[in-house]
Scaffold this motif. Sequence first.
Motif, PDB file in Angstrom:
ATOM      1  N   SER A 240     -17.170  42.750  -6.559  1.00 40.37           N
ATOM      2  CA  SER A 240     -15.911  42.927  -5.820  1.00 40.37           C
ATOM      3  C   SER A 240     -16.190  42.764  -4.338  1.00 40.37           C
ATOM      4  CB  SER A 240     -15.264  44.356  -5.993  1.00 40.37           C
ATOM      5  OG  SER A 240     -14.477  44.469  -5.277  1.00 40.37           O
ATOM      6  N   LEU A 241     -17.464  43.389  -3.784  1.00 36.29           N
ATOM      7  CA  LEU A 241     -17.784  43.044  -2.218  1.00 36.29           C
ATOM      8  C   LEU A 241     -17.944  41.524  -1.956  1.00 36.29           C
ATOM      9  CD1 LEU A 241     -18.286  44.122   0.198  1.00 36.29           C
ATOM     10  CD2 LEU A 241     -20.738  44.396  -0.639  1.00 36.29           C
ATOM     11  N   VAL A 242     -18.672  40.855  -2.819  1.00 39.80           N
ATOM     12  CA  VAL A 242     -18.857  39.476  -2.672  1.00 39.80           C
ATOM     13  C   VAL A 242     -17.668  38.492  -2.682  1.00 39.80           C
ATOM     14  CG1 VAL A 242     -20.216  37.272  -3.559  1.00 39.80           C
ATOM     15  CG2 VAL A 242     -21.236  39.463  -3.450  1.00 39.80           C
ATOM     16  N   PHE A 243     -16.724  38.975  -3.693  1.00 43.39           N
ATOM     17  CA  PHE A 243     -15.406  38.583  -4.101  1.00 43.39           C
ATOM     18  C   PHE A 243     -14.528  38.629  -2.465  1.00 43.39           C
ATOM     19  CE2 PHE A 243     -10.924  38.561  -6.005  1.00 43.39           C
ATOM     20  CZ  PHE A 243     -10.959  37.140  -6.206  1.00 43.39           C
ATOM     21  N   SER A 244     -14.408  39.825  -2.158  1.00 40.03           N
ATOM     22  CA  SER A 244     -13.656  40.133  -1.114  1.00 40.03           C
ATOM     23  C   SER A 244     -14.377  39.509   0.422  1.00 40.03           C
ATOM     24  CB  SER A 244     -13.820  41.592  -0.473  1.00 40.03           C
ATOM     25  OG  SER A 244     -13.021  42.385  -1.626  1.00 40.03           O
ATOM     26  N   ILE A 245     -15.589  39.135   0.337  1.00 41.31           N
ATOM     27  CA  ILE A 245     -16.236  38.366   1.514  1.00 41.31           C
ATOM     28  C   ILE A 245     -15.777  36.823   1.458  1.00 41.31           C
ATOM     29  CG2 ILE A 245     -18.316  37.570   2.495  1.00 41.31           C
ATOM     30  CD1 ILE A 245     -19.598  40.133   1.691  1.00 41.31           C
ATOM     31  N   ILE A 246     -15.800  36.553   0.114  1.00 39.70           N
ATOM     32  CA  ILE A 246     -15.458  35.027   0.077  1.00 39.70           C
ATOM     33  C   ILE A 246     -13.974  34.770   0.419  1.00 39.70           C
ATOM     34  CG2 ILE A 246     -14.912  33.201  -1.755  1.00 39.70           C
ATOM     35  CD1 ILE A 246     -17.556  34.264  -2.931  1.00 39.70           C
ATOM     36  N   LEU A 247     -13.289  35.605  -0.077  1.00 43.15           N
ATOM     37  CA  LEU A 247     -11.673  35.669   0.122  1.00 43.15           C
ATOM     38  C   LEU A 247     -11.185  35.671   1.503  1.00 43.15           C
ATOM     39  CD1 LEU A 247      -9.974  37.925  -2.668  1.00 43.15           C
ATOM     40  CD2 LEU A 247      -9.866  35.422  -2.505  1.00 43.15           C
ATOM     41  N   SER A 248     -12.192  36.372   2.395  1.00 42.71           N
ATOM     42  CA  SER A 248     -11.760  36.477   3.679  1.00 42.71           C
ATOM     43  C   SER A 248     -12.113  35.407   4.420  1.00 42.71           C
ATOM     44  CB  SER A 248     -12.893  37.589   4.426  1.00 42.71           C
ATOM     45  OG  SER A 248     -12.227  38.861   3.699  1.00 42.71           O
ATOM     46  N   GLY A 249     -13.318  34.709   4.116  1.00 42.40           N
ATOM     47  CA  GLY A 249     -13.641  33.202   4.674  1.00 42.40           C
ATOM     48  C   GLY A 249     -12.531  32.269   4.298  1.00 42.40           C
ATOM     49  N   ILE A 250     -11.914  32.392   3.123  1.00 43.23           N
ATOM     50  CA  ILE A 250     -10.964  31.247   2.624  1.00 43.23           C
ATOM     51  C   ILE A 250      -9.724  31.824   3.679  1.00 43.23           C
ATOM     52  CG2 ILE A 250      -9.529  30.681   0.714  1.00 43.23           C
ATOM     53  CD1 ILE A 250     -11.669  31.188  -0.971  1.00 43.23           C
ATOM     54  N   TYR A 251      -9.282  32.880   3.580  1.00 45.53           N
ATOM     55  CA  TYR A 251      -8.268  33.127   4.384  1.00 45.53           C
ATOM     56  C   TYR A 251      -8.269  32.810   5.906  1.00 45.53           C
ATOM     57  CZ  TYR A 251      -6.894  36.781   0.690  1.00 45.53           C
ATOM     58  OH  TYR A 251      -6.797  37.135  -0.670  1.00 45.53           O
ATOM     59  N   TYR A 252      -9.656  33.074   6.285  1.00 45.43           N
ATOM     60  CA  TYR A 252      -9.748  32.571   7.915  1.00 45.43           C
ATOM     61  C   TYR A 252      -9.378  31.138   8.084  1.00 45.43           C
ATOM     62  CZ  TYR A 252     -11.763  32.029  12.361  1.00 45.43           C
ATOM     63  OH  TYR A 252     -12.063  31.982  13.754  1.00 45.43           O
ATOM     64  N   PHE A 253     -10.363  30.321   7.130  1.00 44.42           N
ATOM     65  CA  PHE A 253     -10.116  28.668   7.322  1.00 44.42           C
ATOM     66  C   PHE A 253      -8.971  28.220   7.172  1.00 44.42           C
ATOM     67  CE2 PHE A 253     -14.881  29.562   6.916  1.00 44.42           C
ATOM     68  CZ  PHE A 253     -15.106  28.993   8.096  1.00 44.42           C
ATOM     69  N   ILE A 254      -8.297  28.831   6.235  1.00 43.11           N
ATOM     70  CA  ILE A 254      -6.756  28.067   6.000  1.00 43.11           C
ATOM     71  C   ILE A 254      -6.052  28.570   7.019  1.00 43.11           C
ATOM     72  CG2 ILE A 254      -4.716  28.487   4.486  1.00 43.11           C
ATOM     73  CD1 ILE A 254      -6.376  28.987   2.114  1.00 43.11           C
ATOM     74  N   SER A 255      -6.200  29.767   7.745  1.00 43.42           N
ATOM     75  CA  SER A 255      -5.036  30.130   8.883  1.00 43.42           C
ATOM     76  C   SER A 255      -5.740  29.170  10.079  1.00 43.42           C
ATOM     77  CB  SER A 255      -5.785  31.678   9.139  1.00 43.42           C
ATOM     78  OG  SER A 255      -5.071  32.574   8.078  1.00 43.42           O
ATOM     79  N   LYS A 256      -6.820  29.074  10.301  1.00 40.68           N
ATOM     80  CA  LYS A 256      -7.493  28.229  11.182  1.00 40.68           C
ATOM     81  C   LYS A 256      -7.042  26.671  11.114  1.00 40.68           C
ATOM     82  CE  LYS A 256     -11.677  25.936  13.020  1.00 40.68           C
ATOM     83  NZ  LYS A 256     -12.937  25.984  13.004  1.00 40.68           N
ATOM     84  N   TYR A 257      -6.860  26.290   9.928  1.00 40.31           N
ATOM     85  CA  TYR A 257      -6.412  24.887   9.588  1.00 40.31           C
ATOM     86  C   TYR A 257      -4.781  24.886  10.031  1.00 40.31           C
ATOM     87  CZ  TYR A 257      -5.122  20.462   7.208  1.00 40.31           C
ATOM     88  OH  TYR A 257      -4.782  19.330   6.659  1.00 40.31           O
ATOM     89  N   ILE A 258      -4.238  25.708   9.404  1.00 35.55           N
ATOM     90  CA  ILE A 258      -2.697  25.429   9.529  1.00 35.55           C
ATOM     91  C   ILE A 258      -2.302  25.565  11.109  1.00 35.55           C
ATOM     92  CG2 ILE A 258      -0.502  26.697   9.224  1.00 35.55           C
ATOM     93  CD1 ILE A 258      -1.424  27.530   6.424  1.00 35.55           C
ATOM     94  N   MET A 259      -3.058  26.648  11.759  1.00 39.99           N
ATOM     95  CA  MET A 259      -2.587  26.838  13.061  1.00 39.99           C
ATOM     96  C   MET A 259      -3.165  25.700  14.045  1.00 39.99           C
ATOM     97  SD  MET A 259      -3.882  30.975  13.978  1.00 39.99           S
ATOM     98  CE  MET A 259      -3.785  30.587  15.647  1.00 39.99           C
ATOM     99  N   LYS A 260      -4.134  24.810  13.520  1.00 42.46           N
ATOM    100  CA  LYS A 260      -4.689  23.775  14.357  1.00 42.46           C
ATOM    101  C   LYS A 260      -4.050  22.519  13.930  1.00 42.46           C
ATOM    102  CE  LYS A 260      -9.303  21.799  15.597  1.00 42.46           C
ATOM    103  NZ  LYS A 260     -10.416  21.844  15.502  1.00 42.46           N
ATOM    104  N   ASN A 261      -3.712  22.231  12.819  1.00 37.00           N
ATOM    105  CA  ASN A 261      -3.246  20.980  12.332  1.00 37.00           C
ATOM    106  C   ASN A 261      -1.694  20.900  11.779  1.00 37.00           C
ATOM    107  OD1 ASN A 261      -5.959  19.324  12.373  1.00 37.00           O
ATOM    108  ND2 ASN A 261      -6.315  21.009  11.211  1.00 37.00           N
ATOM    109  N   LYS A 262      -1.313  21.933  11.341  1.00 36.68           N
ATOM    110  CA  LYS A 262      -0.001  22.096  11.091  1.00 36.68           C
ATOM    111  C   LYS A 262       0.955  23.081  11.662  1.00 36.68           C
ATOM    112  CE  LYS A 262      -1.059  19.414   7.320  1.00 36.68           C
ATOM    113  NZ  LYS A 262      -0.513  18.174   7.038  1.00 36.68           N
TER     114      LYS A 262
END
Length: 266
Positions: A240-262
Amino acid sequence: MLGKLFQAEWKATSRWLLPLHLILLVVTVMGKILLSTGLLENEAFVALAILSMTFYTILIIATSIITFVIIVVRFYKSLFSDEGYLTFTLPVTTNQLLISKIGVAFIWCLINTVSVILSVFILVFNEKTMDSIAELIPNLNNGLDKVLGFSGFGGVLFIIFYIFVCILSAILMFTVSICIGQLMSKHKVLGAILAYVGIYMIIQTISTVGMVAIGSITSNMSQISNAEVLKVYQITIPVSLVFSIILSGIYYFISKYIMKNKLNLD
């Protein structure tokens, strides 16, 4: 520049959140003084005791909810409302904007968590409470050893780290939902809400499937021993901990991509 962004974000959120937590502190101190008088133990003041406890409980819940609401609203207004036109003209990177806002949000969530715990501790603190805590610590240590497979200082650090990751993941889930919602030409707030609900449902589905998969290592959970049940927990908690870390990374990079490109501020 990142430091200046932190300062600006902290100042903007502190206007609301600092007085809110000061109110909680004042009410806690007043409650402690009232309890120390022994007035609420009198049967004649039962109604006052119930009213005071109800008010305190509502205040605790409201403080936590308002803290998160202000953080979320601040993120949306400063980036995707009219303020966004000014924000995105600043000579800063998308990473710096995200890190400053997520960082300040994380700090306030920690402050709120500590404030609530400290408030409750102040109210219940007495000699009997200290004796109960002293008796409870060995049991907690033993419980950590059974559930995690290790205890002591390492177990405490693991729990603290786990809580930090959960808080960060919760913040980033709101962040990515708002970013996805602003892609809509109209009804961006509704889009953010729907994005959050959709993400939540997906995560819950994945979590349920994962729990079923881990639980399937035994043919009948009702017939396995307590030791085997604890082994399941020792698997699910780190996963569960590893899953949450991976999700956090995914959330961050999607947010960054949208703010930068969309980015869509229309």
